[in-house]
Write a protein that holds these residues in place. Structure first.
Motif, PDB file in Angstrom:
ATOM      1  N   UNK A  70       0.828  -1.219   0.000  1.00 45.87           N
ATOM      2  CA  UNK A  70       0.000   0.000   0.000  1.00 45.87           C
ATOM      3  C   UNK A  70       0.858   1.264   0.000  1.00 45.87           C
ATOM      4  N   UNK A  71       2.122   1.152  -0.391  1.00 44.56           N
ATOM      5  CA  UNK A  71       3.069   2.257  -0.524  1.00 44.56           C
ATOM      6  C   UNK A  71       3.444   2.901   0.804  1.00 44.56           C
ATOM      7  N   UNK A  72       3.425   2.178   1.901  1.00 42.29           N
ATOM      8  CA  UNK A  72       3.839   2.726   3.187  1.00 42.29           C
ATOM      9  C   UNK A  72       5.359   2.656   3.261  1.00 42.29           C
ATOM     10  N   UNK A  73       5.990   3.798   3.157  1.00 36.18           N
ATOM     11  CA  UNK A  73       7.446   3.876   3.164  1.00 36.18           C
ATOM     12  C   UNK A  73       8.012   3.827   4.579  1.00 36.18           C
ATOM     13  N   UNK A  74       7.209   4.182   5.564  1.00 32.36           N
ATOM     14  CA  UNK A  74       7.684   4.283   6.932  1.00 32.36           C
ATOM     15  C   UNK A  74       8.118   2.977   7.561  1.00 32.36           C
ATOM     16  N   UNK A  75       7.629   1.846   7.070  1.00 31.99           N
ATOM     17  CA  UNK A  75       8.006   0.558   7.663  1.00 31.99           C
ATOM     18  C   UNK A  75       9.315   0.024   7.098  1.00 31.99           C
ATOM     19  N   UNK A  76       9.841   0.624   6.044  1.00 32.73           N
ATOM     20  CA  UNK A  76      11.040   0.079   5.413  1.00 32.73           C
ATOM     21  C   UNK A  76      12.272   0.062   6.328  1.00 32.73           C
ATOM     22  N   UNK A  77      12.538   1.090   7.128  1.00 27.15           N
ATOM     23  CA  UNK A  77      13.656   0.978   8.070  1.00 27.15           C
ATOM     24  C   UNK A  77      13.427  -0.110   9.129  1.00 27.15           C
ATOM     25  N   UNK A  78      12.176  -0.297   9.527  1.00 27.01           N
ATOM     26  CA  UNK A  78      11.858  -1.360  10.487  1.00 27.01           C
ATOM     27  C   UNK A  78      12.079  -2.716   9.841  1.00 27.01           C
ATOM     28  N   UNK A  79      11.713  -2.847   8.574  1.00 25.50           N
ATOM     29  CA  UNK A  79      11.952  -4.088   7.831  1.00 25.50           C
ATOM     30  C   UNK A  79      13.443  -4.394   7.812  1.00 25.50           C
ATOM     31  N   UNK A  80      14.252  -3.392   7.513  1.00 25.11           N
ATOM     32  CA  UNK A  80      15.704  -3.592   7.457  1.00 25.11           C
ATOM     33  C   UNK A  80      16.266  -3.980   8.822  1.00 25.11           C
ATOM     34  N   UNK A  81      15.792  -3.342   9.873  1.00 27.69           N
ATOM     35  CA  UNK A  81      16.278  -3.661  11.219  1.00 27.69           C
ATOM     36  C   UNK A  81      15.901  -5.091  11.618  1.00 27.69           C
ATOM     37  N   UNK A  82      14.658  -5.478  11.369  1.00 27.38           N
ATOM     38  CA  UNK A  82      14.242  -6.840  11.692  1.00 27.38           C
ATOM     39  C   UNK A  82      14.993  -7.867  10.849  1.00 27.38           C
TER      40      UNK A  82
END
Length: 163
Positions: A70-82
């Motif tokens: 859904x184009x949510x860019x805000x979770x991408x740093x969390x994805x990288x950290x996890x």
């Protein structure tokens, strides 16, 4: 909506590179969730204390795949950290599955060698996920451009035809 209300456009989401990166990130998240699910279900009887973490990773990765779709860019740093944490866990746990061929170890539902291979396969998938998530973050999917309905596609005023 009134005729003078501005129209919000997101130009970075129209680019082919952004669309491809979004699909790649979603696929990597779902592949990661599937690999963790295989290890979790295949080794459920012999896993020691990591069951809750593995189930949490599966749920989080599927949920974050939905958000990225859904184009949510805000979770991408969390994805990288996890992904970094999961990469470390998988790199440490992978070789341990291969050592289960000795006397006294309980047999998991799936062969321990297969679980070791799947666990080690998680490592490069997480490395790719880290790179893809950071590349997607750099693409600025959140940029919004406001334009009036009477403006052209490039943001300039539309010129009325001469009569």
């Amino acid at each position: 909506m009134a005729a003078d209300d501005p129209v919000i456009e997101r130009p970075n989401r129209r680019r082919a590179a952004s669309k491809i990166m979004k699909v790649v990130i979603v696929l990597l998240l779902l592949v990661s969730a599937a690999l963790v699910l295989i290890v979790t279900l295949g080794g459920w009887d012999v896993l020691q204390g990591a069951k809750v973490i593995q189930v949490a990773y599966i749920v989080l990765y599927v949920f974050m795949a939905f958000l990225v779709a859904r184009w949510n860019r805000g979770v991408l740093p969390v994805v990288a950290a996890l992904a970094i944490v999961l990469l470390i866990f998988a790199a440490i746990a992978g070789p341990q599955w291969f050592e289960r061929d000795k006397q006294g170890f309980a047999d998991p539902a799936i062969d321990a060698g297969t679980l070791g291979l799947v666990t080690l396969l998680i490592v490069p998938v997480q490395a790719l996920l880290i790179v893809a998530a950071m590349q997607g973050f750099r693409q600025a999917w959140n940029v919004e451009v406001e334009r009036r309905p009477d403006e052209g596609a490039r943001g300039g005023r539309a010129v009325a035809p001469a009569s």
